[in-house]
Design a protein around this motif. Sequence first.
Motif, PDB file in Angstrom:
ATOM      1  N   ASP A  28      14.449 -35.100 -15.491  1.00 10.06           N
ATOM      2  CA  ASP A  28      13.269 -34.574 -16.185  1.00 10.06           C
ATOM      3  C   ASP A  28      11.996 -34.891 -15.410  1.00 10.06           C
ATOM      4  O   ASP A  28      11.103 -34.051 -15.283  1.00 10.06           O
ATOM      5  CB  ASP A  28      13.163 -35.161 -17.598  1.00 10.06           C
ATOM      6  N   HIS A  29      11.932 -36.093 -14.882  1.00 11.45           N
ATOM      7  CA  HIS A  29      10.758 -36.488 -14.107  1.00 11.45           C
ATOM      8  C   HIS A  29      10.647 -35.666 -12.820  1.00 11.45           C
ATOM      9  O   HIS A  29       9.562 -35.216 -12.451  1.00 11.45           O
ATOM     10  CB  HIS A  29      10.817 -37.986 -13.795  1.00 11.45           C
ATOM     11  N   LEU A  30      11.754 -35.448 -12.168  1.00  3.39           N
ATOM     12  CA  LEU A  30      11.759 -34.630 -10.947  1.00  3.39           C
ATOM     13  C   LEU A  30      11.312 -33.198 -11.255  1.00  3.39           C
ATOM     14  O   LEU A  30      10.532 -32.611 -10.501  1.00  3.39           O
ATOM     15  CB  LEU A  30      13.150 -34.632 -10.312  1.00  3.39           C
ATOM     16  N   ALA A  31      11.757 -32.661 -12.378  1.00  6.73           N
ATOM     17  CA  ALA A  31      11.329 -31.307 -12.768  1.00  6.73           C
ATOM     18  C   ALA A  31       9.821 -31.271 -13.013  1.00  6.73           C
ATOM     19  O   ALA A  31       9.143 -30.308 -12.622  1.00  6.73           O
ATOM     20  CB  ALA A  31      12.085 -30.856 -14.020  1.00  6.73           C
ATOM     21  N   GLU A  32       9.281 -32.320 -13.622  1.00  7.92           N
ATOM     22  CA  GLU A  32       7.834 -32.396 -13.847  1.00  7.92           C
ATOM     23  C   GLU A  32       7.087 -32.484 -12.523  1.00  7.92           C
ATOM     24  O   GLU A  32       6.045 -31.855 -12.337  1.00  7.92           O
ATOM     25  CB  GLU A  32       7.497 -33.601 -14.730  1.00  7.92           C
TER      26      GLU A  32
END
Length: 142
Positions: free
Chosen positions: A91-95
């Motif tokens: 999720d952090h990488l997508a953000e």
Amino acid sequence: MSGGSLAIGELGRQTATRVETIRYYERIGLLPAPARTAGNYRAYGPEHLNRLSFIRRSRDLGFSLDQVRALLDLADERARSCEAVDAIARDHLAEIDRKIADLRALRRELGNMISQCRQGTVAECRIIDALSPGVSQKKRRN
């Protein structure tokens, strides 16, 4: 300090963390409150050093405080599957990817504005014009 304990300043130096930040992490529960010396000074142990190092590294990678809290909770459950950790990281990488895309669009827009610059006066400046649409619309009406 004795017995392997660290004063707050030393803990800060070893983790490159400001004293105010360490106190903040204690207040919000990311870092457990340390024992106190007879003189009422904080006495941090190796567990505080490890936890604060984890927090700092997580923050350096851009994880939010809520994400760090979740990661710390998961790290405390050593036998648990790392699927939840992977989900937080994904999720952090997508953000991060969304932010990079936004920055690229911003860069293109600013590049376009700069490329239209004619090196004239501020009154003719395309950049000022683009940043002040109300002013440029008013000028066109007059």
